[in-house]
Motif scaffolding. Structure first.
Motif, mmCIF file in Angstrom:
data_model
loop_
_atom_site.group_PDB
_atom_site.id
_atom_site.type_symbol
_atom_site.label_atom_id
_atom_site.label_comp_id
_atom_site.label_asym_id
_atom_site.label_seq_id
_atom_site.Cartn_x
_atom_site.Cartn_y
_atom_site.Cartn_z
ATOM 1 N N LEU A 129 0.856 -1.189 0.000
ATOM 2 C CA LEU A 129 0.000 0.000 0.000
ATOM 3 C C LEU A 129 0.890 1.235 0.000
ATOM 4 N N SER A 130 0.732 2.068 -1.007
ATOM 5 C CA SER A 130 1.583 3.253 -1.112
ATOM 6 C C SER A 130 0.725 4.485 -1.309
ATOM 7 N N GLY A 131 1.270 5.616 -0.938
ATOM 8 C CA GLY A 131 0.573 6.889 -1.095
ATOM 9 C C GLY A 131 1.561 7.997 -1.393
ATOM 10 N N THR A 132 1.093 9.032 -2.054
ATOM 11 C CA THR A 132 1.944 10.179 -2.356
ATOM 12 C C THR A 132 1.156 11.458 -2.133
ATOM 13 N N GLY A 133 1.862 12.490 -1.672
ATOM 14 C CA GLY A 133 1.196 13.764 -1.419
ATOM 15 C C GLY A 133 0.260 13.727 -0.231
ATOM 16 N N MET A 134 0.525 12.857 0.734
ATOM 17 C CA MET A 134 -0.348 12.748 1.896
ATOM 18 C C MET A 134 0.486 12.440 3.141
ATOM 19 N N ALA A 135 -0.064 12.765 4.301
ATOM 20 C CA ALA A 135 0.628 12.488 5.557
ATOM 21 C C ALA A 135 0.622 10.992 5.842
ATOM 22 N N HIS A 136 1.687 10.519 6.468
ATOM 23 C CA HIS A 136 1.781 9.101 6.799
ATOM 24 C C HIS A 136 0.628 8.668 7.694
ATOM 25 N N GLU A 137 0.257 9.520 8.646
ATOM 26 C CA GLU A 137 -0.840 9.183 9.551
ATOM 27 C C GLU A 137 -2.150 8.990 8.797
ATOM 28 N N THR A 138 -2.363 9.786 7.750
ATOM 29 C CA THR A 138 -3.577 9.643 6.942
ATOM 30 C C THR A 138 -3.598 8.307 6.221
ATOM 31 N N LEU A 139 -2.440 7.909 5.692
ATOM 32 C CA LEU A 139 -2.352 6.628 5.002
ATOM 33 C C LEU A 139 -2.604 5.472 5.965
ATOM 34 N N VAL A 140 -2.052 5.556 7.163
ATOM 35 C CA VAL A 140 -2.273 4.515 8.173
ATOM 36 C C VAL A 140 -3.749 4.432 8.535
ATOM 37 N N HIS A 141 -4.390 5.571 8.693
ATOM 38 C CA HIS A 141 -5.820 5.593 9.022
ATOM 39 C C HIS A 141 -6.652 4.920 7.932
ATOM 40 N N LEU A 142 -6.351 5.239 6.668
ATOM 41 C CA LEU A 142 -7.084 4.632 5.558
ATOM 42 C C LEU A 142 -6.823 3.129 5.473
ATOM 43 N N ALA A 143 -5.578 2.725 5.757
ATOM 44 C CA ALA A 143 -5.258 1.296 5.743
ATOM 45 C C ALA A 143 -6.062 0.555 6.799
ATOM 46 N N ASN A 144 -6.130 1.131 7.982
ATOM 47 C CA ASN A 144 -6.917 0.494 9.042
ATOM 48 C C ASN A 144 -8.404 0.461 8.699
ATOM 49 N N GLN A 145 -8.867 1.488 8.016
ATOM 50 C CA GLN A 145 -10.294 1.577 7.697
ATOM 51 C C GLN A 145 -10.717 0.565 6.633
ATOM 52 N N PHE A 146 -9.864 0.367 5.622
ATOM 53 C CA PHE A 146 -10.284 -0.445 4.479
ATOM 54 C C PHE A 146 -9.591 -1.805 4.375
ATOM 55 N N PHE A 147 -8.481 -1.997 5.100
ATOM 56 C CA PHE A 147 -7.738 -3.244 4.943
ATOM 57 C C PHE A 147 -7.576 -4.025 6.243
ATOM 58 N N ALA A 148 -8.238 -3.586 7.298
ATOM 59 C CA ALA A 148 -8.062 -4.248 8.591
ATOM 60 C C ALA A 148 -8.513 -5.702 8.557
ATOM 61 N N LYS A 149 -9.487 -6.029 7.720
ATOM 62 C CA LYS A 149 -10.024 -7.390 7.678
ATOM 63 C C LYS A 149 -9.328 -8.290 6.673
ATOM 64 N N VAL A 150 -8.305 -7.779 6.009
ATOM 65 C CA VAL A 150 -7.560 -8.619 5.076
ATOM 66 C C VAL A 150 -6.808 -9.697 5.853
ATOM 67 N N PRO A 151 -6.898 -10.956 5.459
ATOM 68 C CA PRO A 151 -6.182 -12.030 6.178
ATOM 69 C C PRO A 151 -4.688 -11.757 6.245
ATOM 70 N N HIS A 152 -4.074 -12.151 7.334
ATOM 71 C CA HIS A 152 -2.646 -11.894 7.499
ATOM 72 C C HIS A 152 -1.789 -13.098 7.167
ATOM 73 N N ARG A 153 -2.409 -14.181 6.686
ATOM 74 C CA ARG A 153 -1.638 -15.357 6.304
ATOM 75 C C ARG A 153 -2.329 -16.075 5.145
ATOM 76 N N GLN A 154 -1.550 -16.848 4.423
ATOM 77 C CA GLN A 154 -2.033 -17.541 3.239
ATOM 78 C C GLN A 154 -2.407 -18.972 3.602
ATOM 79 N N VAL A 155 -3.569 -19.431 3.130
ATOM 80 C CA VAL A 155 -4.032 -20.788 3.433
ATOM 81 C C VAL A 155 -4.419 -21.488 2.139
ATOM 82 N N ASP A 156 -4.380 -22.836 2.145
ATOM 83 C CA ASP A 156 -4.808 -23.600 0.981
ATOM 84 C C ASP A 156 -6.299 -23.886 1.077
ATOM 85 N N ARG A 157 -6.822 -24.712 0.167
ATOM 86 C CA ARG A 157 -8.255 -24.973 0.117
ATOM 87 C C ARG A 157 -8.749 -25.722 1.350
#
Length: 243
Positions: free
Chosen positions: A52-80
C-alpha cells in the motif's frame, strides 16, 4: 516484447520464483472461470503480499485509511483445506541459457502483416538493494529505443543510442528497445528487437556490436549522453508519481 520478456525470465531463472510464468498458455486461459479468480484472490491477497503506497499525503492519513479499508484482510495464506502456507522466500539464482521457438504460421494476422522474428539478448542485473542499480537505470535510459512508428515512453526518445545507431540506420529492424527488470534478489537487463526472418543474423550482429561498444574505449560513453539519460530518468520517476 511481453512474450520475449516472459521467456527470458524463464530461461534466466529456471529454478527460481522469478522464472515462474505470468501469462497462461491458451489451454490454461480457457480453464479460468470467475470461481478460479475468486479462489486466487482468497489464497493470495493476504497482508504480507500487499503493498500500500501513497503520495502527497501524511503518513498518519495513510495509516488511518489502511486500518479503515484493509483491517479485515487475512494476514496469512491458506490452501483450500485451510492449512497455512508459507510464502516462498528462497533466493533466486541466475542460470542463463538459450531458447528458440519456430512458429510456422501466425495464428491471428487479419491484416496479413509480414511475419517477423522476435529476439532478446539479456544479462544478469543488480537487485533493488545493489548500489549499482542506479547506474543500471541510467544505462537503460541511455540505450532507450522504440519501434519504427513510435519513440516510446519517457526516456526512450529519438536521441537514445538504439534509435540513433540502430533504428535510424537499419530500416529492416522494426523495433529495438532496452528492457530492465529489478527485484529484491536479482534482475535482468537486455535488448528486445524484431526484424524480418531473412535479417535475423544481421540484426543479432548489430545488437551485439552496440553492446560491445559500451565497454570499448574506442567508442566512449560521452558525458552529454549520461547527463541526458539521468535527466530522462528523473523525468520518468516524477511522471510515475503523478500516475
Amino acid at each position: 516484447n511481453s512474450l520475449i520478456t516472459e521467456i527470458a525470465h524463464r530461461i534466466a531463472y529456471p529454478r527460481s520464483a522469478i522464472g515462474n510464468p505470468l501469462m497462461p498458455t491458451p489451454a490454461e486461459a480457457a480453464q479460468i472461470t470467475p470461481q478460479t479468480l475468486r479462489e486466487y484472490l482468497r489464497r493470495h491477497a493476504v497482508g504480507p503480499r500487499i503493498v500500500l503506497s501513497g503520495t502527497g499525503m501524511a503518513h498518519e492519513t495513510l495509516v488511518h485509511l489502511a486500518n479503515q479499508f484493509f483491517a479485515k484482510v487475512p494476514h496469512r495464506q491458506v490452501d483450500r483445506q485451510g492449512h497455512v502456507l508459507e510464502i516462498e522466500k528462497s533466493p533466486s539464482v541466475y542460470t542463463g541459457g538459450y531458447f528458440r521457438e519456430h512458429v510456422l504460421e501466425v495464428p491471428h494476422n487479419p491484416t496479413h502483416l509480414p511475419p517477423l522474428t522476435h529476439l532478446g539478448i539479456f544479462f544478469d542485473a543488480p537487485s533493488w538493494h545493489d548500489p549499482d542499480v542506479y547506474a543500471l537505470y541510467v544505462l537503460h535510459m541511455m540505450m532507450g529505443g522504440g519501434n519504427s512508428f513510435s519513440a516510446g515512453g519517457p526516456g526512450k526518445g529519438m536521441y537514445s543510442r538504439l534509435y540513433l545507431r540502430v533504428l535510424n540506420r537499419y530500416g529492416w529492424i522494426n523495433a529495438a528497445v532496452s528492457n530492465v527488470h529489478t527485484y529484491t534478489d536479482g534482475g535482468l537487463w537486455g535488448i528486445y528487437a524484431n526484424t524480418f526472418h531473412e535479417n535475423v543474423e544481421d540484426c543479432v550482429r548489430v545488437l551485439v556490436a552496440e553492446l560491445r561498444k559500451l565497454y570499448l574505449d574506442a567508442d566512449p560513453i560521452w558525458l552529454h549522453e549520461v547527463a541526458r539519460a539521468r535527466n530522462q530518468l528523473k523525468m520518468s520517476l516524477l511522471m510515475g508519481r503523478e500516475m
